[in-house]
Scaffold this motif. Structure first.
Motif, PDB file in Angstrom:
ATOM      1  N   ALA A   1       7.215 -16.235 -12.722  1.00 38.63           N
ATOM      2  CA  ALA A   1       7.784 -17.468 -12.180  1.00 38.63           C
ATOM      3  C   ALA A   1       7.834 -17.339 -10.657  1.00 38.63           C
ATOM      4  CB  ALA A   1       9.181 -17.687 -12.744  1.00 38.63           C
ATOM      5  N   PRO A   2       7.629 -18.456  -9.959  1.00 32.73           N
ATOM      6  CA  PRO A   2       7.615 -18.374  -8.486  1.00 32.73           C
ATOM      7  C   PRO A   2       8.879 -17.723  -7.914  1.00 32.73           C
ATOM      8  CG  PRO A   2       6.965 -20.561  -9.217  1.00 32.73           C
ATOM      9  CD  PRO A   2       7.352 -19.804 -10.438  1.00 32.73           C
ATOM     10  N   LEU A   3      10.019 -18.011  -8.538  1.00 36.05           N
ATOM     11  CA  LEU A   3      11.252 -17.414  -8.022  1.00 36.05           C
ATOM     12  C   LEU A   3      11.251 -15.899  -8.200  1.00 36.05           C
ATOM     13  CD1 LEU A   3      14.072 -17.823  -6.767  1.00 36.05           C
ATOM     14  CD2 LEU A   3      14.972 -17.996  -9.077  1.00 36.05           C
ATOM     15  N   ALA A   4      10.706 -15.431  -9.318  1.00 29.31           N
ATOM     16  CA  ALA A   4      10.643 -13.992  -9.560  1.00 29.31           C
ATOM     17  C   ALA A   4       9.759 -13.322  -8.512  1.00 29.31           C
ATOM     18  CB  ALA A   4      10.115 -13.715 -10.968  1.00 29.31           C
ATOM     19  N   VAL A   5       8.655 -13.997  -8.166  1.00 31.73           N
ATOM     20  CA  VAL A   5       7.760 -13.469  -7.134  1.00 31.73           C
ATOM     21  C   VAL A   5       8.510 -13.396  -5.801  1.00 31.73           C
ATOM     22  CG1 VAL A   5       5.609 -13.865  -5.869  1.00 31.73           C
ATOM     23  CG2 VAL A   5       5.733 -14.391  -8.321  1.00 31.73           C
ATOM     24  N   ASP A   6       9.231 -14.466  -5.476  1.00 28.92           N
ATOM     25  CA  ASP A   6      10.020 -14.488  -4.238  1.00 28.92           C
ATOM     26  C   ASP A   6      11.040 -13.362  -4.214  1.00 28.92           C
ATOM     27  OD1 ASP A   6       8.641 -16.703  -3.542  1.00 28.92           O
ATOM     28  OD2 ASP A   6      10.303 -18.121  -3.727  1.00 28.92           O
ATOM     29  N   LEU A   7      11.699 -13.167  -5.361  1.00 32.46           N
ATOM     30  CA  LEU A   7      12.752 -12.155  -5.385  1.00 32.46           C
ATOM     31  C   LEU A   7      12.163 -10.749  -5.310  1.00 32.46           C
ATOM     32  CD1 LEU A   7      15.329 -13.696  -7.901  1.00 32.46           C
ATOM     33  CD2 LEU A   7      15.430 -13.652  -5.418  1.00 32.46           C
ATOM     34  N   ARG A   8      10.992 -10.550  -5.914  1.00 31.07           N
ATOM     35  CA  ARG A   8      10.319  -9.248  -5.761  1.00 31.07           C
ATOM     36  C   ARG A   8       9.988  -9.006  -4.289  1.00 31.07           C
ATOM     37  NH1 ARG A   8       7.397 -10.224 -10.700  1.00 31.07           N
ATOM     38  NH2 ARG A   8       5.574 -10.927  -9.569  1.00 31.07           N
ATOM     39  N   ASN A   9       9.496 -10.042  -3.627  1.00 32.71           N
ATOM     40  CA  ASN A   9       9.191  -9.906  -2.202  1.00 32.71           C
ATOM     41  C   ASN A   9      10.448  -9.604  -1.397  1.00 32.71           C
ATOM     42  OD1 ASN A   9       6.464 -10.311  -2.508  1.00 32.71           O
ATOM     43  ND2 ASN A   9       6.610 -12.528  -2.209  1.00 32.71           N
ATOM     44  N   GLN A  10      11.534 -10.258  -1.803  1.00 31.11           N
ATOM     45  CA  GLN A  10      12.815 -10.031  -1.137  1.00 31.11           C
ATOM     46  C   GLN A  10      13.238  -8.564  -1.304  1.00 31.11           C
ATOM     47  OE1 GLN A  10      15.359 -10.996   1.177  1.00 31.11           O
ATOM     48  NE2 GLN A  10      13.873 -12.625   0.916  1.00 31.11           N
ATOM     49  N   ILE A  11      13.088  -8.034  -2.519  1.00 34.69           N
ATOM     50  CA  ILE A  11      13.445  -6.636  -2.769  1.00 34.69           C
ATOM     51  C   ILE A  11      12.587  -5.734  -1.888  1.00 34.69           C
ATOM     52  CG2 ILE A  11      13.391  -4.767  -4.478  1.00 34.69           C
ATOM     53  CD1 ILE A  11      13.825  -6.871  -6.658  1.00 34.69           C
ATOM     54  N   ARG A  12      11.282  -6.005  -1.869  1.00 31.19           N
ATOM     55  CA  ARG A  12      10.356  -5.176  -1.108  1.00 31.19           C
ATOM     56  C   ARG A  12      10.702  -5.192   0.380  1.00 31.19           C
ATOM     57  NH1 ARG A  12       5.977  -7.513  -2.515  1.00 31.19           N
ATOM     58  NH2 ARG A  12       5.514  -6.172  -4.282  1.00 31.19           N
TER      59      ARG A  12
ATOM     60  N   GLN B   1       0.799  -1.213   0.000  1.00 33.06           N
ATOM     61  CA  GLN B   1       0.000   0.000   0.000  1.00 33.06           C
ATOM     62  C   GLN B   1       0.840   1.275   0.000  1.00 33.06           C
ATOM     63  OE1 GLN B   1      -2.427  -0.965   3.303  1.00 33.06           O
ATOM     64  NE2 GLN B   1      -3.776  -2.241   2.083  1.00 33.06           N
ATOM     65  N   ASP B   2       2.154   1.092   0.116  1.00 37.69           N
ATOM     66  CA  ASP B   2       3.040   2.252   0.094  1.00 37.69           C
ATOM     67  C   ASP B   2       3.501   2.470  -1.350  1.00 37.69           C
ATOM     68  OD1 ASP B   2       5.101   3.997   0.133  1.00 37.69           O
ATOM     69  OD2 ASP B   2       6.115   3.118   1.867  1.00 37.69           O
ATOM     70  N   PRO B   3       2.889   3.445  -2.063  1.00 42.66           N
ATOM     71  CA  PRO B   3       3.184   3.570  -3.492  1.00 42.66           C
ATOM     72  C   PRO B   3       4.643   3.941  -3.778  1.00 42.66           C
ATOM     73  CG  PRO B   3       1.680   5.317  -2.751  1.00 42.66           C
ATOM     74  CD  PRO B   3       1.920   4.421  -1.584  1.00 42.66           C
ATOM     75  N   ALA B   4       5.262   4.722  -2.906  1.00 45.01           N
ATOM     76  CA  ALA B   4       6.656   5.117  -3.144  1.00 45.01           C
ATOM     77  C   ALA B   4       7.555   3.881  -3.080  1.00 45.01           C
ATOM     78  CB  ALA B   4       7.106   6.148  -2.116  1.00 45.01           C
ATOM     79  N   LEU B   5       7.285   3.046  -2.106  1.00 41.99           N
ATOM     80  CA  LEU B   5       8.074   1.813  -1.955  1.00 41.99           C
ATOM     81  C   LEU B   5       7.849   0.911  -3.163  1.00 41.99           C
ATOM     82  CD1 LEU B   5       9.872  -0.067  -0.224  1.00 41.99           C
ATOM     83  CD2 LEU B   5       7.766  -0.975   0.751  1.00 41.99           C
ATOM     84  N   GLU B   6       6.558   0.796  -3.568  1.00 48.30           N
ATOM     85  CA  GLU B   6       6.240  -0.067  -4.708  1.00 48.30           C
ATOM     86  C   GLU B   6       6.979   0.393  -5.952  1.00 48.30           C
ATOM     87  OE1 GLU B   6       4.794  -3.155  -5.050  1.00 48.30           O
ATOM     88  OE2 GLU B   6       5.150  -2.729  -2.947  1.00 48.30           O
ATOM     89  N   ARG B   7       7.073   1.722  -6.110  1.00 47.00           N
ATOM     90  CA  ARG B   7       7.754   2.242  -7.289  1.00 47.00           C
ATOM     91  C   ARG B   7       9.227   1.843  -7.262  1.00 47.00           C
ATOM     92  NH1 ARG B   7       4.892   6.715  -7.447  1.00 47.00           N
ATOM     93  NH2 ARG B   7       6.328   7.801  -6.070  1.00 47.00           N
ATOM     94  N   ARG B   8       9.833   1.938  -6.082  1.00 48.05           N
ATOM     95  CA  ARG B   8      11.253   1.564  -5.971  1.00 48.05           C
ATOM     96  C   ARG B   8      11.424   0.066  -6.250  1.00 48.05           C
ATOM     97  NH1 ARG B   8      13.368   3.068  -0.364  1.00 48.05           N
ATOM     98  NH2 ARG B   8      15.397   2.564  -1.218  1.00 48.05           N
ATOM     99  N   VAL B   9      10.497  -0.738  -5.723  1.00 46.76           N
ATOM    100  CA  VAL B   9      10.569  -2.189  -5.950  1.00 46.76           C
ATOM    101  C   VAL B   9      10.498  -2.477  -7.443  1.00 46.76           C
ATOM    102  CG1 VAL B   9       9.364  -4.386  -5.631  1.00 46.76           C
ATOM    103  CG2 VAL B   9       9.618  -2.816  -3.700  1.00 46.76           C
ATOM    104  N   THR B  10       9.531  -1.830  -8.114  1.00 50.67           N
ATOM    105  CA  THR B  10       9.350  -2.083  -9.542  1.00 50.67           C
ATOM    106  C   THR B  10      10.564  -1.626 -10.344  1.00 50.67           C
ATOM    107  OG1 THR B  10       7.025  -1.689  -9.157  1.00 50.67           O
ATOM    108  CG2 THR B  10       7.726  -1.787 -11.435  1.00 50.67           C
ATOM    109  N   ASN B  11      11.082  -0.438 -10.010  1.00 52.48           N
ATOM    110  CA  ASN B  11      12.249   0.052 -10.736  1.00 52.48           C
ATOM    111  C   ASN B  11      13.410  -0.919 -10.629  1.00 52.48           C
ATOM    112  OD1 ASN B  11      11.060   2.348 -11.651  1.00 52.48           O
ATOM    113  ND2 ASN B  11      11.818   3.660 -10.006  1.00 52.48           N
ATOM    114  N   LEU B  12      13.631  -1.406  -9.413  1.00 47.90           N
ATOM    115  CA  LEU B  12      14.747  -2.321  -9.191  1.00 47.90           C
ATOM    116  C   LEU B  12      14.485  -3.670  -9.864  1.00 47.90           C
ATOM    117  CD1 LEU B  12      17.420  -2.169  -7.892  1.00 47.90           C
ATOM    118  CD2 LEU B  12      16.426  -2.835  -5.712  1.00 47.90           C
ATOM    119  N   ALA B  13      13.223  -4.097  -9.791  1.00 46.94           N
ATOM    120  CA  ALA B  13      12.879  -5.396 -10.386  1.00 46.94           C
ATOM    121  C   ALA B  13      13.098  -5.376 -11.897  1.00 46.94           C
ATOM    122  CB  ALA B  13      11.438  -5.768 -10.054  1.00 46.94           C
ATOM    123  N   HIS B  14      12.986  -4.186 -12.506  1.00 48.71           N
ATOM    124  CA  HIS B  14      13.215  -4.076 -13.951  1.00 48.71           C
ATOM    125  C   HIS B  14      14.685  -4.201 -14.318  1.00 48.71           C
ATOM    126  CE1 HIS B  14       9.417  -3.438 -15.919  1.00 48.71           C
ATOM    127  NE2 HIS B  14       9.039  -2.651 -14.939  1.00 48.71           N
TER     128      HIS B  14
END
Lengths: 127, 180
Positions: free
Chosen positions: A37-48, A7-20
């Motif tokens: 892929a499940p691993l990509a989901v895990d790694l996005r969560n890890q970044i977040r 729910q924190d849009p600023a954080l989400e933006r940083r997560v997405t930028n890095l995930a790209h």
């Protein structure tokens, strides 16, 4: 737990930028942001999780590189082992141009060797 | 005339070089991502055992021994393919084989072992795959050889084959066991 911080849009933006910037190793030609892929989901969560815990982008990238190597980076660093990757395309482009130009220069069309009689005939035909 | 010959030779040379680069490139396996963990200490973990949830195991428990860690899951078909090979390693007694059950459930993993046999000395249960991330796991099965000092010496991605065991794993384990 991921939903609460989503729910924190600023954080989400940083997560997405890095995930790209990071390659999904399961599907290789997708970023972690694009892959489901499940691993990509895990790694996005890890970044977040790590960004939410106050770590910097640099820290997260180092975390990924320590585990998966430079290969996870879509923009690999310039190193001895990656010089060919960075310089190769430009070098072959320049080499190609050089060969093309030298080929074109050499390909001069020879002056037509005509006798005076032939010239006269040609002039007549063109009239 | 000389210049022309030179251009021909250099064009041909460039062509050969390009073919050579592409030939090498096409032979490389893009799925084999070199692990940056080789030569580094095995990432620390402490996880519950798959079959005895109140017992825990840490990589430190095997310090002083050369051991093999095999990452597997019941949902992973190649794991079933390599299972006889893992079983053979364990039976040969060359090194203790620890299983890391990756992103699996006990309800599925335990029956899988019952069906296919359980060659492992013990199995740790990495339900959410967090320890897998620390080990750079991206495709099960994966297999690690860890030396007495707890350093990762080898990583194999994908199913183990008798050939890989014979040519890589076995000689390495022998060498590590013989050496300091």
């Amino acid at each position: 737990m991921a939903c609460a911080s989503a729910q924190d849009p600023a954080l989400e933006r940083r997560v997405t930028n890095l995930a790209h910037e990071l390659r999904c190793l399961v599907c290789q030609n997708q970023t972690i942001a694009d892959s489901n892929a499940p691993l990509a989901v895990d790694l996005r969560n890890q970044i977040r999780e790590q960004l939410a815990a106050g770590k910097s982008e640099r820290d997260v990238v180092d975390f990924m590189v320590a585990r998966y190597g430079d290969f996870v980076l879509y923009r690999p660093p310039l190193k001895a082992s990656t010089v060919l990757l960075w310089v190769g395309p430009f070098a072959s482009l320049i080499a190609g141009f050089y060969l093309l130009i030298s080929f074109l220069r050499r390909r001069q069309i020879p002056e037509p060797q005509l006798s005076d009689a032939e010239r006269a005939r040609a002039a007549k035909l063109l009239e | 005339m000389k210049k022309r010959a030179w251009t021909l030779i250099s064009t041909f040379g460039a062509f050969v070089a390009l073919v050579a680069v592409l030939a090498v490139g096409l032979r490389l396996n893009p799925r084999e991502v070199p692990s940056p963990l080789i030569g580094k200490p095995a990432p620390a973990f402490e996880l519950p055992l798959l079959n005895e949830p109140d017992k825990r195991f840490s990589e430190k428990d095997l310090l002083g021994k050369v051991w093999i860690m095999n990452v597997w899951a019941s949902w992973c078909p190649p794991c079933l393919v390599e299972h006889p090979v893992v079983t053979q390693i364990a039976r040969s007694g060359m090194a203790p084989v620890v299983g890391l059950n990756y992103k699996d459930t006990r309800d599925e993993a335990l029956p899988w072992l019952k069906r296919n046999g359980d060659p492992y000395q013990l199995i740790v249960f990495d339900a959410n795959g967090r320890i897998g991330i620390d080990y750079g796991v991206y495709g099960v099965p994966e297999t690690y050889v860890i030396d007495r000092k707890g350093i990762i010496r080898y990583k194999h991605i994908g199913p183990l084959t008798p050939d890989v065991v014979q040519k890589k794993v076995e000689p390495l384990v022998k060498e590590l066991n013989a050496g300091g």
